[in-house]
Design an enzyme around this catalytic site. Structure first.
Site, PDB file in Angstrom:
ATOM      1  N   SER A  47     -13.000  -8.984 108.644  1.00 20.70           N
ATOM      2  CA  SER A  47     -13.149  -7.974 107.591  1.00 20.70           C
ATOM      3  C   SER A  47     -11.761  -7.532 107.173  1.00 20.70           C
ATOM      4  O   SER A  47     -10.898  -7.292 108.036  1.00 20.70           O
ATOM      5  CB  SER A  47     -13.964  -6.779 108.089  1.00 20.70           C
ATOM      6  OG  SER A  47     -14.143  -5.834 107.042  1.00 20.70           O
ATOM      7  N   GLU A  48     -11.523  -7.421 105.852  1.00 21.63           N
ATOM      8  CA  GLU A  48     -10.154  -7.229 105.390  1.00 21.63           C
ATOM      9  C   GLU A  48      -9.538  -5.884 105.741  1.00 21.63           C
ATOM     10  O   GLU A  48      -8.339  -5.676 105.544  1.00 21.63           O
ATOM     11  CB  GLU A  48     -10.018  -7.492 103.882  1.00 21.63           C
ATOM     12  CG  GLU A  48     -10.786  -6.549 103.005  1.00 21.63           C
ATOM     13  CD  GLU A  48     -12.038  -7.209 102.446  1.00 21.63           C
ATOM     14  OE1 GLU A  48     -12.395  -6.897 101.303  1.00 21.63           O
ATOM     15  OE2 GLU A  48     -12.666  -8.015 103.164  1.00 21.63           O
ATOM     16  N   ASN A  49     -10.334  -4.941 106.260  1.00 24.13           N
ATOM     17  CA  ASN A  49      -9.724  -3.681 106.700  1.00 24.13           C
ATOM     18  C   ASN A  49      -9.048  -3.804 108.062  1.00 24.13           C
ATOM     19  O   ASN A  49      -8.472  -2.841 108.558  1.00 24.13           O
ATOM     20  CB  ASN A  49     -10.750  -2.550 106.707  1.00 24.13           C
ATOM     21  CG  ASN A  49     -11.939  -2.831 107.592  1.00 24.13           C
ATOM     22  OD1 ASN A  49     -12.427  -3.961 107.660  1.00 24.13           O
ATOM     23  ND2 ASN A  49     -12.451  -1.814 108.261  1.00 24.13           N
ATOM     24  N   SER A  89      -4.017  -7.988 108.051  1.00 19.95           N
ATOM     25  CA  SER A  89      -5.259  -8.612 107.620  1.00 19.95           C
ATOM     26  C   SER A  89      -5.062  -9.378 106.316  1.00 19.95           C
ATOM     27  O   SER A  89      -5.518 -10.514 106.153  1.00 19.95           O
ATOM     28  CB  SER A  89      -6.350  -7.545 107.447  1.00 19.95           C
ATOM     29  OG  SER A  89      -7.575  -8.145 107.103  1.00 19.95           O
TER      30      SER A  89
END
Length: 214
Positions: A47-49, A89
């Site tokens: 997940s990009e967070n 990320s």
């Protein structure tokens, strides 16, 4: 789209992810995929967070709102998972370290153009998020979406009418009707949902389809 349909699409996409793949799950429908990976297959979800090693959605009694994905949904982490800075990320994404990006979409064109961040309407706030980075940085982009709009208009078009997220990036489309591969020779229907035939799919698709299955 009702929850059963969403889960059917997610489960069908999960079936095709190869063992050992690093996979980003976009906001919305794609986040369901983590709950449907076949037993014995090792897929690493991102997940990009700043999360790597996402597991299935948590049971209600185990929700921790300090552990969320990019869409602010509660998630679980598998043994060996990592939590890291947002910048790191995006370095993973931009560096080409994500094998598959599973994204939602408003529209996909016959040549694989992706439109998923804005409808162009003044009253609808656009939401770029990490979609443009993922579309450019992931090795392969799959779209999971409903086949038509709420009023029955096709989402798979000859050309997108909404602002593009990225051109010619989509390689595969999963809907409640079919799985469609984007190829140099056009859109190829490679699988059909139970009870659906090729003509049903073509009737709800503006772009011309080719049949690998009947």
């Amino acid at each position: 789209m009702n929850e059963t349909v969403k889960r059917d699409i997610a489960a069908r996409a999960a079936k095709d992810l190869p063992d050992g793949a690093f996979v980003n799950l976009g906001i919305g429908l794609p986040t369901l995929v983590a709950s449907y990976i076949p037993a014995g297959r090792d897929v690493i979800f991102h997940s990009e967070n700043g999360l790597l090693g996402l597991g299935p959605a948590p049971e209600p009694e185990h929700i921790d709102m300090e552990l969320i994905n990019a869409g602010k949904q509660p998630v679980t982490l598998l043994p060996g998972a990592s939590v890291f800075h947002h910048n790191d990320s995006f370095a993973m994404i931009r560096g080409g370290h994500i094998d598959f990006a599973l994204l939602g979409a408003f529209q996909v064109a016959a040549n694989g153009d992706l439109a998923n961040w804005s409808t162009g309407h003044e009253r609808t706030a656009p939401a770029v998020g990490g979609a443009m980075d993922l579309a450019a940085g992931a090795r392969e982009v799959w779209v999971l979406m409903e086949h038509t709009t709420k009023d029955g208009k096709p989402r798979i078009l000859n050309r997108c009418t909404y602002p593009l997220t990225a051109p010619t990036v989509v390689k595969r489309i999963y809907t409640e009707l079919a799985v469609i591969q984007v190829t140099a020779d056009g859109l190829m229907v490679i699988d059909l949902a139970e009870g659906v035939n090729f003509s049903d799919v073509q009737a709800k698709t503006e772009a011309k389809l080719h049949a690998a299955v009947k």
